[in-house]
Write a protein that holds these residues in place. Structure first.
Motif, PDB file in Angstrom:
ATOM      1  N   SER A 122       0.855  -1.183   0.000  1.00 27.30           N
ATOM      2  CA  SER A 122       0.000   0.000   0.000  1.00 27.30           C
ATOM      3  C   SER A 122       0.894   1.237   0.000  1.00 27.30           C
ATOM      4  O   SER A 122       2.112   1.147   0.158  1.00 27.30           O
ATOM      5  N   MET A 142       0.290  -2.061   4.770  1.00 29.39           N
ATOM      6  CA  MET A 142      -0.293  -3.320   4.318  1.00 29.39           C
ATOM      7  C   MET A 142       0.350  -3.741   3.004  1.00 29.39           C
ATOM      8  O   MET A 142       0.969  -2.931   2.321  1.00 29.39           O
ATOM      9  N   VAL A 147      -0.632  -6.716  -0.408  1.00 32.26           N
ATOM     10  CA  VAL A 147      -1.638  -7.626  -0.937  1.00 32.26           C
ATOM     11  C   VAL A 147      -0.970  -8.631  -1.862  1.00 32.26           C
ATOM     12  O   VAL A 147      -0.009  -8.294  -2.562  1.00 32.26           O
ATOM     13  N   VAL A 152      -4.804  -9.888   2.157  1.00 32.56           N
ATOM     14  CA  VAL A 152      -4.247  -8.633   2.659  1.00 32.56           C
ATOM     15  C   VAL A 152      -3.431  -8.954   3.905  1.00 32.56           C
ATOM     16  O   VAL A 152      -3.881  -9.691   4.782  1.00 32.56           O
ATOM     17  N   PHE A 169      -3.495  -1.695  -4.346  1.00 34.24           N
ATOM     18  CA  PHE A 169      -4.298  -0.811  -3.525  1.00 34.24           C
ATOM     19  C   PHE A 169      -4.622   0.492  -4.250  1.00 34.24           C
ATOM     20  O   PHE A 169      -3.845   0.956  -5.096  1.00 34.24           O
ATOM     21  N   GLN A 221      -5.734   3.511   0.231  1.00 31.42           N
ATOM     22  CA  GLN A 221      -5.571   2.203   0.882  1.00 31.42           C
ATOM     23  C   GLN A 221      -6.883   1.577   1.355  1.00 31.42           C
ATOM     24  O   GLN A 221      -6.882   0.594   2.077  1.00 31.42           O
ATOM     25  N   ILE A 236      -8.972  -2.444  -3.004  1.00 29.59           N
ATOM     26  CA  ILE A 236      -8.006  -3.224  -3.784  1.00 29.59           C
ATOM     27  C   ILE A 236      -8.616  -3.538  -5.138  1.00 29.59           C
ATOM     28  O   ILE A 236      -9.777  -3.968  -5.228  1.00 29.59           O
ATOM     29  N   VAL A 239     -11.160  -3.000   1.612  1.00 33.15           N
ATOM     30  CA  VAL A 239     -10.161  -3.618   2.485  1.00 33.15           C
ATOM     31  C   VAL A 239     -10.727  -3.915   3.858  1.00 33.15           C
ATOM     32  O   VAL A 239     -10.504  -4.981   4.436  1.00 33.15           O
TER      33      VAL A 239
END
Length: 442
Positions: A288, A293, A295, A305, A331, A335, A338, A352
């Motif tokens: 992100s 974070m 992904v 995530v 992202f 954030q 996604i 998210v």
């Protein structure tokens, strides 16, 4: 006495600000019960306003400072100067990373009924700018949008300077041909799968089927080989720098992303595979915007995530693309969402905080190639590829309506599309070995 009173008042003000951030964070992530409980316990208005993800940004900054101090102490104890990996590139390529990149983002939760309000995607012109000796498999822009790199099955990496591409497209050539390729690197033994640029330094990394991640210093005109190498245990399918530049993630044939400290090259793995039910290779991994974070998109169709600090899975979205491969995931700038793409010919937007599907972008077929879906620089549009029709397809991000379909001008469908983070421009590359640059018509 007055100093003590002032300190007490300041501490009280700070506490109220922290409580407000906590309540706003819980509320904005649809954790209503927890938000109500904290608001009631701290006498904080439930309607308190705070910038999106401000709490996450502050926590991430604190953790990065703590990690930085720990690394510095460790390096000092071993006699290593701070930032030794980048000593050779400090102060080079003046202005790298200084170009303004748009930071505004679309609030997908703000507009409920958007039917019939789609925006027009501006016309673009395109130009063949180079070609590899084999399939062009991937591309990546630098964070400031000044450079783009492409990786090939011929094991080469080409680095382009965007200003030279534009000069070539304008035909403004006074001293012979303009050559937009400013570097070519050869140091892998097998095809290149993914690329990324360091956020502050002129470093390009590549992930390859030869199980390595290689570091290239593109400030040096004669360098053709990597100056550092990470030897992984698996095929490296995807790579991504942490926004701080101190860590990188590698998505591989292993079902858990590999987290590397780029100063020590120590690899960290987390999570219990049985608990996660993760047993498929990772096609793509992306951080992100503040690194709080990351992904992963996996071959089993799942998206997960992960906490950017603990590396624990915090939001599994199993079967996000059914039983077909999830080929990309990234992202939004704020954030909160996604964007994912899969070989089920669907592009999906996920929240998210809840893991709920928010929107789907349909009407383009992609079942064979590891193509991805990407936002444009303002996040108002989404671009991807239609394989059978060999087209670049664009959707309005809010309405999910198709607003443009253009011939790709490739021989066969492009296998990769990457948009600039800084302007209305993107690149496509594919099985015809060619690299094409697209920019909005003036």
């Amino acid at each position: 006495m007055e100093a003590g009173l002032e300190l007490t008042l300041n501490e009280g003000k700070l506490l109220r600000q922290v409580n407000a951030l906590i309540v706003a964070h819980l509320r904005d992530n649809n954790l209503s019960q927890a938000a109500n409980a904290v608001a009631s316990a701290t006498m904080t208005p439930l309607s308190t306003e705070a910038p999106p993800n401000k709490l996450l940004e502050l926590v991430a900054k604190i953790l990065r400072c703590q990690q930085g101090l720990a690394v510095e102490r460790d390096e000092a104890s071993r006699g290593i100067p701070s930032g030794a990996i980048f000593d050779s590139v400090a102060g080079i390529s003046a202005g790298y990373g200084s170009v303004h990149v748009p930071t505004s983002s679309v609030d997908f939760s703000a507009v409920q009924d958007t039917k019939g309000s789609s925006k027009s995607f501006p016309k673009h012109e395109t130009r063949h700018v180079s070609e590899h000796k084999n399939v062009a498999r991937c591309a990546r822009f630098s964070p400031d949008g000044r450079f783009v790199a492409t990786g090939s099955a011929d094991t080469s990496i080409k680095l382009f300077e965007i200003s030279k591409i534009k000069q070539m497209m304008l035909g403004d050539v006074r001293d012979g041909l303009v050559r937009p390729v400013i570097r070519t690197f050869y140091d892998h033994l097998q095809p290149i799968n993914d690329l990324d640029f360091h956020p502050q330094n002129t470093i390009l990394i590549s992930g390859s089927k030869d199980h390595t991640i290689k570091f290239f210093d593109f400030s040096k005109t004669v360098a053709r080989r990597a100056f550092r190498v990470i030897q992984d245990t698996h095929n490296v399918r995807s790579v991504c720098f942490h926004p701080s530049g101190e860590y990188l993630l590698a998505g591989t044939d292993h079902p858990i992303a590999h987290l590397y400290d780029i100063n020590t090259f120590q690899c960290y793995l987390s999570a219990n595979l049985q608990e996660l039910k993760a047993n498929a290779a990772i096609n793509q991994v992306r951080y992100s915007s503040n690194g709080s974070m990351y992904v992963t998109a996996s071959k089993d169709g799942s998206i997960r995530v992960w906490d950017g600090v603990t590396a624990q899975c915090v939001r599994p979205i199993l079967g996000a693309h059914g039983s077909t491969e999830a080929t990309s995931a990234s992202f939004t700038k704020d954030q909160r969402f996604i964007l994912s793409c899969g070989k089920d010919s669907s592009i999906k937007l996920w929240e998210v905080g809840t893991g709920k599907l928010v929107k789907q972008y349909l009407g383009a077929v992609h079942t064979q190639l590891r193509c991805q879906a990407v936002f444009n620089e303002t996040e108002e549009f989404i671009l991807s590829v239609d394989e059978p029709n060999n087209e670049v397809v664009t959707w309005d991000a809010l309405t999910a309506e198709k607003v443009a379909r253009w011939p790709s001008n490739h021989i066969g469908a492009p296998r990769w599309l990457e948009h600039s983070p800084a302007e209305a421009a993107f690149v496509t590359c594919g099985n015809d070995r060619s690299v094409r640059f697209w920019k909005e018509n003036p």
